[in-house]
Design a protein around this motif. Structure first.
Motif, PDB file in Angstrom:
ATOM      1  N   ALA A   1      -8.296   5.662 -44.076  1.00 53.63           N
ATOM      2  CA  ALA A   1      -9.229   4.873 -43.273  1.00 53.63           C
ATOM      3  C   ALA A   1     -10.476   5.686 -42.923  1.00 53.63           C
ATOM      4  O   ALA A   1     -11.602   5.181 -42.985  1.00 53.63           O
ATOM      5  CB  ALA A   1      -8.537   4.372 -42.002  1.00 53.63           C
TER       6      ALA A   1
ATOM      7  N   PHE B   1     -12.459   0.991 -44.696  1.00 51.60           N
ATOM      8  CA  PHE B   1     -11.324   0.148 -44.313  1.00 51.60           C
ATOM      9  C   PHE B   1     -10.672   0.650 -43.034  1.00 51.60           C
ATOM     10  O   PHE B   1     -10.762   1.831 -42.691  1.00 51.60           O
ATOM     11  CB  PHE B   1     -10.317   0.080 -45.459  1.00 51.60           C
TER      12      PHE B   1
ATOM     13  N   ASP C   1     -14.094  -5.825 -48.881  1.00 54.16           N
ATOM     14  CA  ASP C   1     -13.231  -6.254 -47.781  1.00 54.16           C
ATOM     15  C   ASP C   1     -11.804  -5.747 -47.938  1.00 54.16           C
ATOM     16  O   ASP C   1     -11.116  -5.500 -46.946  1.00 54.16           O
ATOM     17  CB  ASP C   1     -13.216  -7.782 -47.703  1.00 54.16           C
ATOM     18  N   ILE C   2     -11.363  -5.637 -49.185  1.00 56.94           N
ATOM     19  CA  ILE C   2     -10.000  -5.212 -49.491  1.00 56.94           C
ATOM     20  C   ILE C   2     -10.052  -4.260 -50.678  1.00 56.94           C
ATOM     21  O   ILE C   2     -10.847  -4.461 -51.606  1.00 56.94           O
ATOM     22  CB  ILE C   2      -9.093  -6.423 -49.833  1.00 56.94           C
TER      23      ILE C   2
ATOM     24  N   CYS D   1      -5.545  -1.611 -48.694  1.00 58.76           N
ATOM     25  CA  CYS D   1      -6.472  -1.224 -47.631  1.00 58.76           C
ATOM     26  C   CYS D   1      -7.359  -2.422 -47.288  1.00 58.76           C
ATOM     27  O   CYS D   1      -7.866  -3.087 -48.198  1.00 58.76           O
ATOM     28  CB  CYS D   1      -7.357  -0.061 -48.069  1.00 58.76           C
ATOM     29  N   ALA D   2      -7.567  -2.687 -46.009  1.00 58.97           N
ATOM     30  CA  ALA D   2      -8.358  -3.848 -45.618  1.00 58.97           C
ATOM     31  C   ALA D   2      -9.164  -3.556 -44.360  1.00 58.97           C
ATOM     32  O   ALA D   2      -8.790  -2.717 -43.535  1.00 58.97           O
ATOM     33  CB  ALA D   2      -7.444  -5.060 -45.381  1.00 58.97           C
ATOM     34  N   ARG D   3     -10.264  -4.287 -44.232  1.00 62.24           N
ATOM     35  CA  ARG D   3     -11.056  -4.200 -43.012  1.00 62.24           C
ATOM     36  C   ARG D   3     -10.332  -4.956 -41.897  1.00 62.24           C
ATOM     37  O   ARG D   3      -9.525  -5.858 -42.143  1.00 62.24           O
ATOM     38  CB  ARG D   3     -12.447  -4.767 -43.268  1.00 62.24           C
TER      39      ARG D   3
ATOM     40  N   SER E   1      -7.486  -8.292 -41.811  1.00 66.69           N
ATOM     41  CA  SER E   1      -6.074  -7.911 -41.661  1.00 66.69           C
ATOM     42  C   SER E   1      -5.347  -8.944 -40.808  1.00 66.69           C
ATOM     43  O   SER E   1      -5.129  -8.742 -39.603  1.00 66.69           O
ATOM     44  CB  SER E   1      -5.966  -6.513 -41.055  1.00 66.69           C
TER      45      SER E   1
END
Length: 396
Positions: A88, A93, A242-243, A260-262, A266
């Protein structure tokens, strides 16, 4: 150690394998059961980013295995928190979900995008992907992939993956409708022939998805973790997806992947996502060791130096043999040949004496190179010299 085809028949037949068995490896080299050595420029299809049996991975496995292997993903463990924090902090993300393979991470990305569509876009579920793309071997990720013929193997496909043309924004725009939730692509199509998405296309695609309220998903299973000369390939275009999905190099040979996502994306609720081994401390401890090695001072500079050396050498071979050049990013590169003798070159290189060499031909007229990111200048030079000799042997 003797190889027995009779014993090997206990394995399910899923691919054509040569009658040899690897028994040990170190760095860029493998050794088979007869003691023959091979210079490895496949590295498990870009998996072994630090080569075979790298010291940081061996140390992490040994130390963590003696402490805690798998308490269950229903509980926190320290290595998973450490790796999530590192990923992160190094990316755009906010939230990380650990999985066991790139296909599983991509499956999670598809689920997350569809869940977000249920909440934010009145149930929109379609994800635009690309011809010649490769996203995995589950039913959903095979359906998302644009590999020719895959729409028939396990029909019917999972619905909702219209295919656009890479680097053609109009082809994407034409597929967007009120059921579209996201666009998903590899920054470099690996299995498709090492075809990079241009930085301009990625920037335009990000603008288009933002204008239309769609998610942008980057599949960095093959390109992530330093493979293209930056930690993540999307950084070359200066965009923020975004992902993102990661696999292969994140574990340097052990089964580890990441979704991994923002924060705004999520949206999983409890029970929506999980897995028996996901985020276990044994694998994530390896991930921490790999991350720290890749981000150490000077490591990426070395990756880019070897990438330049490999690119120059392949172009020289191309000019010498009347081929069609090379392409790629970082240490994910392809030699574009003038004829369909890729398989013959791969076989001849492997069978060469006294030492063999491992290459990959994803298409008949293409050779793909995925060496360890810490491959030495001498090993790159050896590979180029040996490849030249193999081509000479076959073409005269």
């Amino acid at each position: 150690m003797k190889f027995s085809q009779t014993d090997a028949n206990a394995l399910m037949e899923i691919t054509s394998r040569p009658e040899l068995m690897f028994v040990r490896g170190s760095g860029s080299w493998l050794e088979d059961n007869n003691g023959k050595r091979y210079l490895d420029f496949i590295q498990g299809w870009a998996v072994n980013c630090l080569g075979h049996c790298p010291a940081p991975v061996v140390k992490a496995v040994n130390e963590q295995a003696a402490k805690l292997i798998n308490p269950s993903p229903a509980f926190y463990n320290q290595p998973s928190i450490e790796l999530a924090t590192r990923l992160a902090g190094a990316s755009c993300f906010d939230r990380i979900f650990f999985a066991n393979s790139g296909a599983e991470a991509n499956e999670g990305a598809i689920k997350l995008a569809r869940k977000w569509g249920q909440i934010n876009r009145k149930g929109a579920y379609k994800i635009i992907t690309f011809d010649h793309s490769f996203h995995g071997r589950t039913l959903a990720t095979m359906s998302a992939s644009g590999k020719p013929g895959w729409d028939k193997i396990f029909a019917p496909q999972v619905d909702g993956f219209p295919k656009a043309d890479l680097n053609d924004l109009d082809s994407v725009r034409a597929l967007i409708d009120d059921q579209t939730v996201a666009v998903m692509l590899e920054p470099v199509q690996g299995e498709g022939g090492v075809i990079p998405a241009t930085a301009e296309f990625l920037r335009e695609l990000r603008r288009l998805t933002q204008e239309r309220g769609l998610l942008l998903i980057v599949d960095e299973v093959q390109t992530g973790m330093g493979r293209t000369g930056k930690l993540f390939a999307y950084e070359h275009a200066g965009i923020e997806p975004d992902i993102m999905t990661l696999g292969k190099g994140i574990g340097a040979g052990v089964p580890l992947a990441a979704l991994c996502a923002r924060e705004a994306v999520s949206c999983f609720k409890h029970g929506d996502q999980g897995g028996t081994y996901n985020g276990n401390p044994l694998m994530t401890a390896v991930g921490v060791a790999v991350f720290d090695t890749l981000t150490a001072p000077g490591f990426m500079e070395s990756v880019n130096a070897r990438a330049d050396q490999l690119s120059r050498g392949l172009n020289e071979l191309s000019a010498k043999w009347g081929m069609k050049g090379e392409r790629g990013q970082g240490l994910l590169r392809a030699l574009i040949m003038d004829r369909d003798d890729g398989t013959a070159i791969v076989d001849a290189a492997r069978e060469a004496l006294p030492e063999g060499m491992l290459l990959n031909s994803p298409r008949p007229n293409l050779l793909r190179f995925m060496p360890a990111l810490n491959v030495s200048a001498d090993e790159v030079a050896q590979m180029l010299q040996r490849l030249d000799a193999v081509i000479k042997q076959l073409r005269g």
